[in-house]
Scaffold this motif. Structure first.
Motif, PDB file in Angstrom:
ATOM      1  N   ARG A   1      42.117  43.237  60.670  1.00  0.00           N
ATOM      2  CA  ARG A   1      42.301  44.393  59.796  1.00  0.00           C
ATOM      3  C   ARG A   1      41.109  45.338  59.905  1.00  0.00           C
ATOM      4  N   LEU A   2      41.408  46.618  59.943  1.00  0.00           N
ATOM      5  CA  LEU A   2      40.367  47.631  60.025  1.00  0.00           C
ATOM      6  C   LEU A   2      39.972  48.182  58.658  1.00  0.00           C
ATOM      7  N   ASP A   3      40.755  47.853  57.621  1.00  0.00           N
ATOM      8  CA  ASP A   3      40.578  48.498  56.317  1.00  0.00           C
ATOM      9  C   ASP A   3      39.771  47.670  55.336  1.00  0.00           C
ATOM     10  N   ILE A   4      39.222  46.526  55.774  1.00  0.00           N
ATOM     11  CA  ILE A   4      38.437  45.700  54.870  1.00  0.00           C
ATOM     12  C   ILE A   4      37.121  45.320  55.533  1.00  0.00           C
ATOM     13  N   GLU A   5      36.141  44.975  54.718  1.00  0.00           N
ATOM     14  CA  GLU A   5      34.867  44.467  55.234  1.00  0.00           C
ATOM     15  C   GLU A   5      34.875  42.962  55.086  1.00  0.00           C
ATOM     16  N   SER A   6      34.915  42.271  56.203  1.00  0.00           N
ATOM     17  CA  SER A   6      34.952  40.808  56.190  1.00  0.00           C
ATOM     18  C   SER A   6      34.264  40.292  57.437  1.00  0.00           C
ATOM     19  N   LYS A   7      33.290  39.399  57.281  1.00  0.00           N
ATOM     20  CA  LYS A   7      32.602  38.844  58.436  1.00  0.00           C
ATOM     21  C   LYS A   7      33.509  37.946  59.260  1.00  0.00           C
ATOM     22  N   SER A   8      34.524  37.382  58.606  1.00  0.00           N
ATOM     23  CA  SER A   8      35.407  36.429  59.281  1.00  0.00           C
ATOM     24  C   SER A   8      36.853  36.888  59.151  1.00  0.00           C
ATOM     25  N   GLN A   9      37.547  36.986  60.304  1.00  0.00           N
ATOM     26  CA  GLN A   9      38.965  37.331  60.281  1.00  0.00           C
ATOM     27  C   GLN A   9      39.716  36.415  61.251  1.00  0.00           C
ATOM     28  N   LEU A  10      40.620  35.618  60.712  1.00  0.00           N
ATOM     29  CA  LEU A  10      41.443  34.708  61.493  1.00  0.00           C
ATOM     30  C   LEU A  10      42.860  35.259  61.497  1.00  0.00           C
ATOM     31  N   ILE A  11      43.458  35.380  62.661  1.00  0.00           N
ATOM     32  CA  ILE A  11      44.749  36.064  62.768  1.00  0.00           C
ATOM     33  C   ILE A  11      45.912  35.122  62.463  1.00  0.00           C
ATOM     34  N   PHE A  12      46.080  34.061  63.244  1.00  0.00           N
ATOM     35  CA  PHE A  12      47.154  33.095  63.006  1.00  0.00           C
ATOM     36  C   PHE A  12      46.560  31.726  62.691  1.00  0.00           C
ATOM     37  N   SER A  13      47.203  31.001  61.774  1.00  0.00           N
ATOM     38  CA  SER A  13      46.851  29.604  61.536  1.00  0.00           C
ATOM     39  C   SER A  13      48.128  28.782  61.540  1.00  0.00           C
ATOM     40  N   VAL A  14      48.000  27.517  61.909  1.00  0.00           N
ATOM     41  CA  VAL A  14      49.165  26.629  61.909  1.00  0.00           C
ATOM     42  C   VAL A  14      48.702  25.219  61.553  1.00  0.00           C
ATOM     43  N   GLY A  15      49.309  24.655  60.512  1.00  0.00           N
ATOM     44  CA  GLY A  15      49.029  23.280  60.127  1.00  0.00           C
ATOM     45  C   GLY A  15      47.679  23.033  59.509  1.00  0.00           C
ATOM     46  N   ARG A  16      47.092  24.046  58.922  1.00  0.00           N
ATOM     47  CA  ARG A  16      45.753  23.877  58.367  1.00  0.00           C
ATOM     48  C   ARG A  16      45.755  23.456  56.897  1.00  0.00           C
ATOM     49  N   PHE A  17      46.880  23.613  56.202  1.00  0.00           N
ATOM     50  CA  PHE A  17      46.893  23.295  54.779  1.00  0.00           C
ATOM     51  C   PHE A  17      47.268  21.831  54.556  1.00  0.00           C
ATOM     52  N   ALA A  18      46.783  21.269  53.453  1.00  0.00           N
ATOM     53  CA  ALA A  18      46.794  19.823  53.246  1.00  0.00           C
ATOM     54  C   ALA A  18      48.180  19.197  53.306  1.00  0.00           C
ATOM     55  N   ASN A  19      49.167  19.855  52.786  1.00  0.00           N
ATOM     56  CA  ASN A  19      50.492  19.234  52.679  1.00  0.00           C
ATOM     57  C   ASN A  19      51.471  19.678  53.770  1.00  0.00           C
ATOM     58  N   GLU A  20      50.991  20.426  54.760  1.00  0.00           N
ATOM     59  CA  GLU A  20      51.882  20.943  55.791  1.00  0.00           C
ATOM     60  C   GLU A  20      52.220  19.882  56.842  1.00  0.00           C
ATOM     61  N   GLU A  21      53.474  19.841  57.237  1.00  0.00           N
ATOM     62  CA  GLU A  21      53.945  19.007  58.348  1.00  0.00           C
ATOM     63  C   GLU A  21      54.664  19.947  59.312  1.00  0.00           C
TER      64      GLU A  21
END
Length: 421
Positions: free
Chosen positions: A113-133
């Protein structure tokens, strides 16, 4: 701004071109029974409905909403395709879900994103949340090397950028796209664990990453980093800067969770750290095999470090140095030497005395200032600090290029040098 950005990206391809397999259309999924993606075939996916065709909106909130809505819909009906049309998209924290198959058209550009100030930007994630299968996810680009989909990073937008953050997912296939970096922090594809994971059941399984390139990567990072994973196939990958394929098992070290059955084939690095680096930390890993690694003006062709015990680990527990399993091997490594690449200050002790004049103590070749890099000569085809842990087929290892005769083919602790300078 978007028009200028696209022009910059496409012109950069000409400047940084490295020969690679070309595609005129969306490539078919390649599968092998012993490693990598084991999910639905191309024919099976092509029979699934198209749940959405996404167009660029010019607004990051809308882009994110459109992607997530399409992903949720495809997953809900247990299988669907998403077509991404040509244009520029600003994305952040888009969650991939089961049975989602994304196909990006030629000329797609994905960026933070160009409209926010953030040191970290991750575009896609998959399977990172605790209850996801999560299972059966594919992301494939259309087009040949000159016009296939691209990820674009800029340090002025975010210092830390990543295309895919991967946790617990079974059957993930990524193919045919380029990444234009700006020496940002993070490897662009990371095989990790789901949050709060404690066992091998929490890591990625059956993963294929194929025909992907990154340009202007930071020395300490690069294209793919495998912290954990089972049945991982990395094929036809390229990096300008950094490391093309890094297997460094530190994410799950507290729980002895690392990698099992990793196959690395035909990877290339130019003007970076190495085509392949291997480091087990305190984890007992399975077999890792490297068949085909080429380094052009890099510090090393392949770098193997022995395990060590981090001071950050609980001192009240017993730890031991990690390893890769018997049967791990390296063959078909090609090194083309140069006299001006980015190297670690720690590697100075391995430079032959005759090449020390090429080491520049006052240089700072990487934008990540605290990474400890200098300009210096490439050193050897292989650095092996893991004794007999890896079987190296020495007859298949070669090095050529500038002053190759002044260098060792394989550097080990036994030939570590002490300099008079």
């Amino acid at each position: 701004m978007m028009m200028n950005l696209s022009k910059y990206i496409y012109s950069s391809i000409i400047l940084l071109f490295v020969p690679m397999l070309l595609f005129s259309q969306i490539p078919k999924i390649e599968k092998r029974s012993d490693v990598g993606y084991q999910g639905p075939s191309s024919a099976e996916i092509d029979a699934m409905p198209v749940v959405a065709t996404i167009q660029p909106s010019g607004n990051p909130e809308s882009d994110i909403h459109n992607f997530q809505k399409a992903i949720d819909k495809a997953s809900k009906i247990k299988g669907g395709r998403i077509i991404v049309e040509q244009g520029n998209y600003q994305l952040k924290d888009v969650r991939l879900k089961s049975n989602v198959h994304i196909r990006c058209k030629e000329g797609v550009v994905l960026m933070p994103r160009l409209d926010i100030e953030s040191k970290s930007q991750l575009i896609f994630s998959v399977g990172r949340f605790a209850n996801e299968e999560i299972k059966n996810v594919t992301f494939i680009g259309e087009g040949d090397f000159s016009n296939r989909p691209q990820f674009y990073y800029d340090r002025s937008i975010a210092v830390k950028c990543r295309s895919f953050t991967i946790g617990k997912v079974t059957n993930l296939y990524l193919e045919n796209f380029s990444v234009f970096d700006d020496q940002t922090v993070f490897s662009t594809i990371s095989l990790n664990m789901r949050k709060k994971g404690t066992s091998k059941n929490d890591r990625p399984k059956n993963i294929t990453v194929k025909n992907v390139s990154i340009y202007d990567a930071s020395y300490g990072y690069g294209l793919v980093q495998g912290n954990t994973g089972e049945n991982v196939w990395l094929k036809n990958l390229q990096s300008v800067g950094g490391v093309t394929a890094r297997i460094e098992t530190h994410t799950g070290r507290e729980h002895n969770v690392g990698v099992d059955n990793v196959v690395i084939e035909d990877v290339v690095c130019t003007q970076g750290k190495a085509a392949v680096t291997l480091q087990p930390h305190v984890v007992d890993n399975g077999i890792v095999t490297v068949n085909g690694a080429k380094a052009i003006r890099c510090e090393w062709g392949v770098m193997i470090k022995d395990g060590f015990i981090s001071k950050k680990l609980d001192p009240n527990k017993e730890w031991h140095n990690g390893s890769f399993a018997k049967g791990s091997s390296i063959k078909n490594v090609t090194m083309i030497h140069g006299d001006a690449t980015t190297i670690s200050r720690q590697s100075k002790v391995y430079i032959p005395d005759s090449l020390l004049p090429y080491y520049k103590e006052d240089s700072s070749p990487d934008k990540e200032a605290n990474i400890g890099c200098k300009e210096g000569p490439s050193i050897a085809a292989i650095l092996n600090l893991a004794s007999e842990e890896m079987k190296i087929e020495e007859e298949t290892i070669s090095h050529t290029g500038k002053m190759a005769e002044k260098r060792q083919l394989i550097v080990t602790k036994k030939v570590k040098r002490t300099h008079s300078k």
